[in-house]
Design an enzyme around this catalytic site. Sequence first.
Site, PDB file in Angstrom:
ATOM      1  N   MET A   9       0.978  -1.264  -0.033  1.00  0.00           N
ATOM      2  CA  MET A   9       0.053  -0.118  -0.077  1.00  0.00           C
ATOM      3  C   MET A   9       0.894   1.377  -0.069  1.00  0.00           C
ATOM      4  O   MET A   9       1.665   1.597   0.961  1.00  0.00           O
ATOM      5  CB  MET A   9      -1.057  -0.105   1.281  1.00  0.00           C
ATOM      6  CG  MET A   9      -2.066  -1.265   1.192  1.00  0.00           C
ATOM      7  SD  MET A   9      -2.985  -1.160   2.453  1.00  0.00           S
ATOM      8  CE  MET A   9      -4.046   0.228   1.886  1.00  0.00           C
ATOM      9  N   VAL A  13      -4.820   5.857  -4.134  1.00  0.00           N
ATOM     10  CA  VAL A  13      -6.017   5.317  -4.225  1.00  0.00           C
ATOM     11  C   VAL A  13      -6.214   4.009  -4.758  1.00  0.00           C
ATOM     12  O   VAL A  13      -7.052   3.138  -4.573  1.00  0.00           O
ATOM     13  CB  VAL A  13      -6.974   6.378  -5.100  1.00  0.00           C
ATOM     14  CG1 VAL A  13      -6.554   6.517  -6.601  1.00  0.00           C
ATOM     15  CG2 VAL A  13      -8.370   5.929  -5.012  1.00  0.00           C
ATOM     16  N   MET A  34       5.814  -0.114   2.104  1.00  0.00           N
ATOM     17  CA  MET A  34       7.413  -0.269   2.161  1.00  0.00           C
ATOM     18  C   MET A  34       7.976   1.136   2.382  1.00  0.00           C
ATOM     19  O   MET A  34       7.702   2.010   1.631  1.00  0.00           O
ATOM     20  CB  MET A  34       7.788  -1.105   0.785  1.00  0.00           C
ATOM     21  CG  MET A  34       6.782  -2.216   0.485  1.00  0.00           C
ATOM     22  SD  MET A  34       7.305  -2.830  -1.154  1.00  0.00           S
ATOM     23  CE  MET A  34       9.092  -3.338  -1.104  1.00  0.00           C
ATOM     24  N   CYS A 103      12.513  -1.261  -9.191  1.00  0.00           N
ATOM     25  CA  CYS A 103      11.753  -1.361  -7.685  1.00  0.00           C
ATOM     26  C   CYS A 103      10.842  -2.353  -7.815  1.00  0.00           C
ATOM     27  O   CYS A 103      10.837  -3.065  -6.946  1.00  0.00           O
ATOM     28  CB  CYS A 103      10.951   0.048  -7.463  1.00  0.00           C
ATOM     29  SG  CYS A 103      10.255  -0.004  -6.129  1.00  0.00           S
ATOM     30  N   GLY A 127      -1.441  -2.553  -6.186  1.00  0.00           N
ATOM     31  CA  GLY A 127      -2.594  -1.747  -6.903  1.00  0.00           C
ATOM     32  C   GLY A 127      -2.163  -1.405  -8.487  1.00  0.00           C
ATOM     33  O   GLY A 127      -2.958  -0.725  -9.011  1.00  0.00           O
ATOM     34  N   CYS A 199      10.421   8.844  -7.145  1.00  0.00           N
ATOM     35  CA  CYS A 199       9.669   9.127  -5.582  1.00  0.00           C
ATOM     36  C   CYS A 199      11.179   9.896  -4.928  1.00  0.00           C
ATOM     37  O   CYS A 199      11.192  10.545  -3.932  1.00  0.00           O
ATOM     38  CB  CYS A 199       9.498   7.978  -4.887  1.00  0.00           C
ATOM     39  SG  CYS A 199      10.839   6.700  -4.727  1.00  0.00           S
TER      40      CYS A 199
END
Length: 356
Positions: A9, A13, A34, A103, A127, A199
């Site tokens: 998660m 969304v 993570m 990743c 997701g 990120c």
Amino acid sequence: MSKKILLGMSGGVDSSVAALLLLQQGYQVTGVTMRLRPDEYMCDSQSGGCCSLDDIDDARRVCYRLGIEHLVMNFTDSFRRDVIDPFAREYQAGRTPNPCIDCNRYLKFSELLRRAEQLGFDGVATGHYAIVRQNEQGRWLLYRSPTGKDQSYVLYSMTQYQLARTLFPLSDLEKPLVRQMAEEAGLPVAKKPDSQEICFVENKDYAGFIRRYTGQDPQPGDFVDLDGNVLGQHRGITHYTVGQRKGLGISFPQPMYVVRIDAANHRVVLGKEGSQYSSSLIAGDLNWIAFDEPPAELLVQAKVRYQAQPAPARIISLPEGRVQVLFEEPQRAITPGQAVVFYQDDLVVGGGTIFE
């Protein structure tokens, strides 16, 4: 007894609705966020990014709303070793890597799955928008999602072992429906924007990140044309990528494009309109999903970057586990370091890294 699933998660969304769907399907779900970014790259939030402290808190709030346990696992050492370090090395070598693929390859479907099994879970889920099916011969296959959010391109490195133990609950759902489901379920992230950037790099300043991360200033060098004639000076090869036209820092009478980066000589090769197209590439570090080994020749549709359209191509096997990909029509900005992914209609045949 229902299967126990560890769901990755991100605080967005998509993974939140994945949790909702898994619960509706009868799975025992535990959410896990993570922690990937080392401390020096953590912050309260990052517009368009992911894995921030706010994202961890968002995932926790969703789990509380759904009545499931939420864990935070520290993967910062693995993320630095398997994602950030190679990202910096590749850019310094004149290539343009895709850290999201690394990743997925080394963290989400390798390290996370390993920890899930150690904790007694039957598998993992994310997701991502993609479809996993098993054929009549027992082989696990990966398919494109028919939606506009298909993410199969960044999943081409998955193995048979990983595919057999991974769920993609969103598979063929359209994004507006996913947001609607989140809102109807009262999930606090229903209107949260999607992640857009790498990120650990702020404001898409890749060269600045690499300079700070490695402690090495980029070495200036020559812009040259296809014949080797010097056209001017550049700021260092980490500032450029194949296909780039804007931001060169030098003006020309006509548009000029980065055609090649010669890291050994600190040169950036520029060409006129049309020179940014190529009809072939060499790829290696291959992973095949549809079969163990490819035939000597194979007809596919090949995708040379995440946003590119799959293009008809012929694959020819080469020595040392490499392949040559010959396109029917020239492709724009085939970039060493990026992934090329092979499809047959919606089936992901496999993929690899573009070498040249």
